[in-house]
Design a protein around this motif. Structure first.
Motif, PDB file in Angstrom:
ATOM      1  N   THR A   1     -50.346  -6.807  19.351  1.00  0.00           N
ATOM      2  CA  THR A   1     -49.443  -5.932  20.084  1.00  0.00           C
ATOM      3  C   THR A   1     -48.005  -6.118  19.606  1.00  0.00           C
TER       4      THR A   1
ATOM      5  N   SER B   1     -46.144  -2.795  19.128  1.00  0.00           N
ATOM      6  CA  SER B   1     -46.450  -1.743  20.083  1.00  0.00           C
ATOM      7  C   SER B   1     -45.574  -1.881  21.329  1.00  0.00           C
TER       8      SER B   1
ATOM      9  N   ILE C   1     -48.149  -3.537  27.033  1.00  0.00           N
ATOM     10  CA  ILE C   1     -48.064  -3.662  25.579  1.00  0.00           C
ATOM     11  C   ILE C   1     -46.695  -3.244  25.102  1.00  0.00           C
TER      12      ILE C   1
END
Length: 87
Positions: A68, A71, A87
């Motif tokens: 992640t 993101s 996230i």
């Protein structure tokens, strides 16, 4: 790995599918869940969902992110579900 799961299932199966998914992931909003999951957990989740859905009528989509790091998530309007795993 980090998974975003989106489902569209028949009305009769919605409760059962949500219950299965919440054992492994965090509910974000209607028909959307996300969270960290192990390879073994992901296999178990898919197996349970395969038994619960109707392949001819229902759809489950998995977005699989290995990390992640790059993101983020932005929400507009009301927030539904939990913020445990953003996230």
């Amino acid at each position: 790995m980090f998974i975003i799961l989106v489902y569209d299932v028949g009305e009769k199966r919605v409760g059962k599918v949500l219950k299965i998914c919440r054992k492994y992931l965090n509910w974000v909003q209607n028909s959307v869940l996300e969270g960290e999951i192990s390879d073994a957990g992901f296999k178990k989740l898919k197996l349970e969902l395969k038994r619960a859905i109707n392949d001819q009528e229902d759809s489950v989509i998995f977005y699989i992110l290995r990390t992640t790091k790059y993101s983020s998530r932005e929400t507009m309007g009301i927030k539904k579900g939990g913020d445990e795993m953003i996230i």
